[in-house]
Design a protein around this motif. Structure first.
Motif, PDB file in Angstrom:
ATOM      1  N   THR A 294       3.838 -20.570 -26.703  1.00  0.00           N
ATOM      2  CA  THR A 294       3.767 -20.372 -27.967  1.00  0.00           C
ATOM      3  C   THR A 294       4.117 -21.520 -29.062  1.00  0.00           C
ATOM      4  OG1 THR A 294       3.971 -17.708 -27.795  1.00  0.00           O
ATOM      5  CG2 THR A 294       4.327 -18.881 -29.878  1.00  0.00           C
ATOM      6  N   LEU A 295       5.296 -21.964 -28.728  1.00  0.00           N
ATOM      7  CA  LEU A 295       5.866 -23.191 -29.618  1.00  0.00           C
ATOM      8  C   LEU A 295       4.907 -24.336 -29.257  1.00  0.00           C
ATOM      9  CD1 LEU A 295       9.680 -22.338 -29.099  1.00  0.00           C
ATOM     10  CD2 LEU A 295       8.230 -21.881 -31.017  1.00  0.00           C
ATOM     11  N   LEU A 296       4.654 -24.539 -28.214  1.00  0.00           N
ATOM     12  CA  LEU A 296       3.735 -25.927 -27.982  1.00  0.00           C
ATOM     13  C   LEU A 296       2.399 -25.755 -28.709  1.00  0.00           C
ATOM     14  CD1 LEU A 296       3.183 -28.536 -26.339  1.00  0.00           C
ATOM     15  CD2 LEU A 296       2.433 -27.190 -24.395  1.00  0.00           C
ATOM     16  N   ARG A 297       1.681 -24.585 -28.491  1.00  0.00           N
ATOM     17  CA  ARG A 297       0.665 -24.519 -29.596  1.00  0.00           C
ATOM     18  C   ARG A 297       1.017 -24.658 -31.145  1.00  0.00           C
ATOM     19  NH1 ARG A 297      -4.088 -22.616 -27.251  1.00  0.00           N
ATOM     20  NH2 ARG A 297      -3.797 -22.018 -25.071  1.00  0.00           N
ATOM     21  N   HIS A 298       1.964 -24.374 -31.521  1.00  0.00           N
ATOM     22  CA  HIS A 298       2.530 -24.301 -32.759  1.00  0.00           C
ATOM     23  C   HIS A 298       2.457 -25.792 -32.976  1.00  0.00           C
ATOM     24  CE1 HIS A 298       3.153 -20.466 -34.710  1.00  0.00           C
ATOM     25  NE2 HIS A 298       3.664 -20.092 -33.836  1.00  0.00           N
ATOM     26  N   ALA A 299       3.056 -26.534 -32.127  1.00  0.00           N
ATOM     27  CA  ALA A 299       3.367 -27.891 -32.527  1.00  0.00           C
ATOM     28  C   ALA A 299       2.163 -28.673 -32.496  1.00  0.00           C
ATOM     29  CB  ALA A 299       4.282 -28.404 -31.092  1.00  0.00           C
ATOM     30  N   VAL A 300       1.173 -28.462 -31.618  1.00  0.00           N
ATOM     31  CA  VAL A 300      -0.095 -29.209 -31.445  1.00  0.00           C
ATOM     32  C   VAL A 300      -0.782 -28.968 -32.874  1.00  0.00           C
ATOM     33  CG1 VAL A 300      -2.285 -29.568 -30.541  1.00  0.00           C
ATOM     34  CG2 VAL A 300      -0.063 -29.318 -29.034  1.00  0.00           C
ATOM     35  N   ALA A 301      -0.748 -27.675 -33.328  1.00  0.00           N
ATOM     36  CA  ALA A 301      -1.565 -27.258 -34.654  1.00  0.00           C
ATOM     37  C   ALA A 301      -0.733 -27.649 -35.970  1.00  0.00           C
ATOM     38  CB  ALA A 301      -1.571 -25.781 -34.504  1.00  0.00           C
ATOM     39  N   ALA A 302       0.423 -28.241 -35.704  1.00  0.00           N
ATOM     40  CA  ALA A 302       1.130 -28.624 -36.914  1.00  0.00           C
ATOM     41  C   ALA A 302       0.639 -29.966 -37.757  1.00  0.00           C
ATOM     42  CB  ALA A 302       2.672 -28.871 -36.805  1.00  0.00           C
ATOM     43  N   GLY A 303      -0.565 -29.964 -38.048  1.00  0.00           N
ATOM     44  CA  GLY A 303      -1.098 -31.320 -38.600  1.00  0.00           C
ATOM     45  C   GLY A 303      -0.919 -32.392 -38.049  1.00  0.00           C
ATOM     46  N   ASP A 304      -0.189 -33.557 -38.620  1.00  0.00           N
ATOM     47  CA  ASP A 304       0.251 -34.518 -38.065  1.00  0.00           C
ATOM     48  C   ASP A 304       1.915 -34.707 -38.123  1.00  0.00           C
ATOM     49  OD1 ASP A 304      -2.387 -35.782 -37.777  1.00  0.00           O
ATOM     50  OD2 ASP A 304      -2.513 -35.888 -40.115  1.00  0.00           O
ATOM     51  N   ASP A 305       2.392 -33.577 -38.188  1.00  0.00           N
ATOM     52  CA  ASP A 305       4.068 -33.538 -37.886  1.00  0.00           C
ATOM     53  C   ASP A 305       4.435 -34.299 -36.741  1.00  0.00           C
ATOM     54  OD1 ASP A 305       3.796 -32.256 -40.528  1.00  0.00           O
ATOM     55  OD2 ASP A 305       4.496 -30.285 -39.767  1.00  0.00           O
ATOM     56  N   ARG A 306       5.918 -34.577 -36.826  1.00  0.00           N
ATOM     57  CA  ARG A 306       6.482 -34.889 -35.730  1.00  0.00           C
ATOM     58  C   ARG A 306       7.203 -33.757 -35.288  1.00  0.00           C
ATOM     59  NH1 ARG A 306       6.649 -39.046 -39.099  1.00  0.00           N
ATOM     60  NH2 ARG A 306       8.637 -38.554 -40.234  1.00  0.00           N
ATOM     61  N   VAL A 307       6.913 -33.429 -33.771  1.00  0.00           N
ATOM     62  CA  VAL A 307       7.448 -32.173 -33.098  1.00  0.00           C
ATOM     63  C   VAL A 307       8.158 -32.696 -31.887  1.00  0.00           C
ATOM     64  CG1 VAL A 307       7.183 -29.873 -32.541  1.00  0.00           C
ATOM     65  CG2 VAL A 307       5.775 -30.843 -34.732  1.00  0.00           C
ATOM     66  N   TYR A 308       9.339 -32.011 -31.518  1.00  0.00           N
ATOM     67  CA  TYR A 308       9.917 -32.134 -30.308  1.00  0.00           C
ATOM     68  C   TYR A 308       9.985 -30.861 -29.670  1.00  0.00           C
ATOM     69  CZ  TYR A 308      13.296 -33.185 -26.366  1.00  0.00           C
ATOM     70  OH  TYR A 308      14.045 -33.417 -25.253  1.00  0.00           O
ATOM     71  N   VAL A 309       9.352 -30.581 -28.408  1.00  0.00           N
ATOM     72  CA  VAL A 309       9.326 -29.518 -27.628  1.00  0.00           C
ATOM     73  C   VAL A 309      10.370 -29.691 -26.400  1.00  0.00           C
ATOM     74  CG1 VAL A 309       8.126 -27.443 -26.707  1.00  0.00           C
ATOM     75  CG2 VAL A 309       7.433 -28.869 -28.606  1.00  0.00           C
ATOM     76  N   ARG A 310      11.362 -29.065 -26.278  1.00  0.00           N
ATOM     77  CA  ARG A 310      12.302 -29.451 -25.097  1.00  0.00           C
ATOM     78  C   ARG A 310      12.313 -28.289 -24.173  1.00  0.00           C
ATOM     79  NH1 ARG A 310      18.606 -28.823 -24.450  1.00  0.00           N
ATOM     80  NH2 ARG A 310      19.347 -30.933 -24.307  1.00  0.00           N
ATOM     81  N   LEU A 311      11.764 -28.677 -22.962  1.00  0.00           N
ATOM     82  CA  LEU A 311      11.444 -27.490 -21.816  1.00  0.00           C
ATOM     83  C   LEU A 311      12.560 -27.969 -20.854  1.00  0.00           C
ATOM     84  CD1 LEU A 311       7.502 -28.436 -21.133  1.00  0.00           C
ATOM     85  CD2 LEU A 311       8.514 -26.783 -22.727  1.00  0.00           C
ATOM     86  N   SER A 312      13.071 -26.805 -20.351  1.00  0.00           N
ATOM     87  CA  SER A 312      14.137 -26.532 -19.373  1.00  0.00           C
ATOM     88  C   SER A 312      13.802 -25.600 -18.115  1.00  0.00           C
ATOM     89  CB  SER A 312      15.201 -25.995 -20.287  1.00  0.00           C
ATOM     90  OG  SER A 312      16.265 -25.733 -19.266  1.00  0.00           O
ATOM     91  N   VAL A 313      14.329 -25.999 -17.103  1.00  0.00           N
ATOM     92  CA  VAL A 313      14.224 -25.172 -15.826  1.00  0.00           C
ATOM     93  C   VAL A 313      14.889 -23.835 -15.912  1.00  0.00           C
ATOM     94  CG1 VAL A 313      13.865 -27.324 -14.237  1.00  0.00           C
ATOM     95  CG2 VAL A 313      16.101 -26.581 -14.490  1.00  0.00           C
ATOM     96  N   GLN A 314      15.919 -23.858 -16.833  1.00  0.00           N
ATOM     97  CA  GLN A 314      16.650 -22.825 -17.095  1.00  0.00           C
ATOM     98  C   GLN A 314      15.693 -21.706 -17.813  1.00  0.00           C
ATOM     99  OE1 GLN A 314      20.802 -23.262 -18.037  1.00  0.00           O
ATOM    100  NE2 GLN A 314      20.328 -25.371 -18.267  1.00  0.00           N
ATOM    101  N   SER A 315      15.969 -20.476 -17.810  1.00  0.00           N
ATOM    102  CA  SER A 315      15.001 -19.450 -18.436  1.00  0.00           C
ATOM    103  C   SER A 315      15.938 -18.060 -18.667  1.00  0.00           C
ATOM    104  CB  SER A 315      13.642 -19.417 -17.835  1.00  0.00           C
ATOM    105  OG  SER A 315      12.865 -18.480 -18.294  1.00  0.00           O
ATOM    106  N   ASN A 316      15.622 -17.465 -19.789  1.00  0.00           N
ATOM    107  CA  ASN A 316      16.054 -16.129 -19.869  1.00  0.00           C
ATOM    108  C   ASN A 316      15.228 -15.146 -18.917  1.00  0.00           C
ATOM    109  OD1 ASN A 316      18.060 -16.855 -21.937  1.00  0.00           O
ATOM    110  ND2 ASN A 316      16.278 -17.067 -23.218  1.00  0.00           N
ATOM    111  N   ARG A 317      15.437 -13.799 -18.867  1.00  0.00           N
ATOM    112  CA  ARG A 317      14.783 -13.140 -18.055  1.00  0.00           C
ATOM    113  C   ARG A 317      13.403 -12.783 -18.651  1.00  0.00           C
ATOM    114  NH1 ARG A 317      19.968 -11.440 -16.563  1.00  0.00           N
ATOM    115  NH2 ARG A 317      19.934  -9.984 -18.247  1.00  0.00           N
TER     116      ARG A 317
END
Length: 260
Positions: free
Chosen positions: A143-166
């Motif tokens: 969801t957040l990656l799609r938000h980031a790509v659609a955010a015009g020409d903004d600068r966005v950092y998406v921090r992916l982790s191997v840890q995850s909630n259930r």
């Protein structure tokens, strides 16, 4: 369950098919996931080799031509090593990109200290104009990656982790999610530490807010529950230790727990 990074290449490959503005810039890491996309879009899937400064510079150049570059490698090589290029090629020139990291914080201890980046979010916080997403589940990462790509020409950092909630939660890239309500304090759990925070606060009369976007910070959402007076770094703490610290700080006011 698949990981956040498992989702990354399939999602971005679909975005390449759907949006002619999208481009992908890699520094060798993660290239195997884009073999098919590279064949379909050879002019928009670019591998610069193990040259992280060039990785950012090339992305900025693509942005100047009107493309929306998605830039990917390990967090330590995406934010820390090419920080000058992040500051100048993107920030100084006013260009946008989506930086997507893997191996956040201490995710890959076998890689040694060179592959750890516990300070990536704090480092980006020294720069103007960045949005920072810290998903806690693969569904949220998508969801957040799609938000980031659609955010015009903004600068966005998406921090992916191997840890995850259930379980994943409905996130919008802006507001905190209220997971539990209480009257004696407020805990803000960031990304993959939500499960640990919920376990640590079980039976305590505290509100638990869940943040997957830490910049901009949802100050209005926090004010609805009071003022934060203390800060607890939850990363690396077991539930019992975290619970003890939260209990200690509850007497002083409100508490924020976040991933370090």
């Amino acid at each position: 369950m698949d990981t956040m990074r498992d989702r990354f290449a399939p999602i971005v490959s679909r975005l390449l098919d759907e949006d002619p503005r999208v481009a992908v810039v890699l520094a060798e890491i993660g290239r195997d996931g884009f073999r098919e996309a590279e064949r379909r879009h050879p002019d928009r899937v670019i591998n610069v080799g193990i040259r992280e400064q060039l990785l950012i510079g090339a992305a900025a150049g693509l942005a100047l031509t009107g493309l929306r570059p998605i830039v990917h490698t390990f967090a330590s090589f995406l934010v820390e090593r090419p920080f000058e290029q992040v500051k100048l090629d993107l920030g100084h020139q006013g260009t946008g990109a989506v930086l997507v990291s893997a191996a956040a914080s201490f995710d890959w201890p076998a890689g040694g200290f060179t592959h750890m980046a516990p300070g990536d979010v704090a480092l980006l916080d020294t720069l103007d104009g960045w949005t920072v997403h810290v998903p806690g589940h693969p569904d949220e990462a998508e969801t957040l990656l799609r938000h980031a790509v659609a955010a015009g020409d903004d600068r966005v950092y998406v921090r992916l982790s191997v840890q995850s909630n259930r379980q994943g939660r409905a996130v919008d890239g802006r507001r905190f999610v209220t997971v539990r309500e209480g009257r004696s304090g407020v805990v803000v759990a960031v990304g993959p530490v939500l499960d640990a925070v919920l376990a640590a606060t079980e039976g305590l009369d505290v509100t638990v807010l869940y943040a997957t976007t830490v910049r901009p910070f949802d100050a209005a959402g926090l004010r609805r529950y009071g003022t934060v007076e203390e800060h607890v770094a939850a990363h690396g703490l077991d539930a019992a230790t975290l619970r003890e610290r939260i209990g200690h700080f509850m007497n002083a006011g409100r508490v924020t727990a976040e991933r370090g």
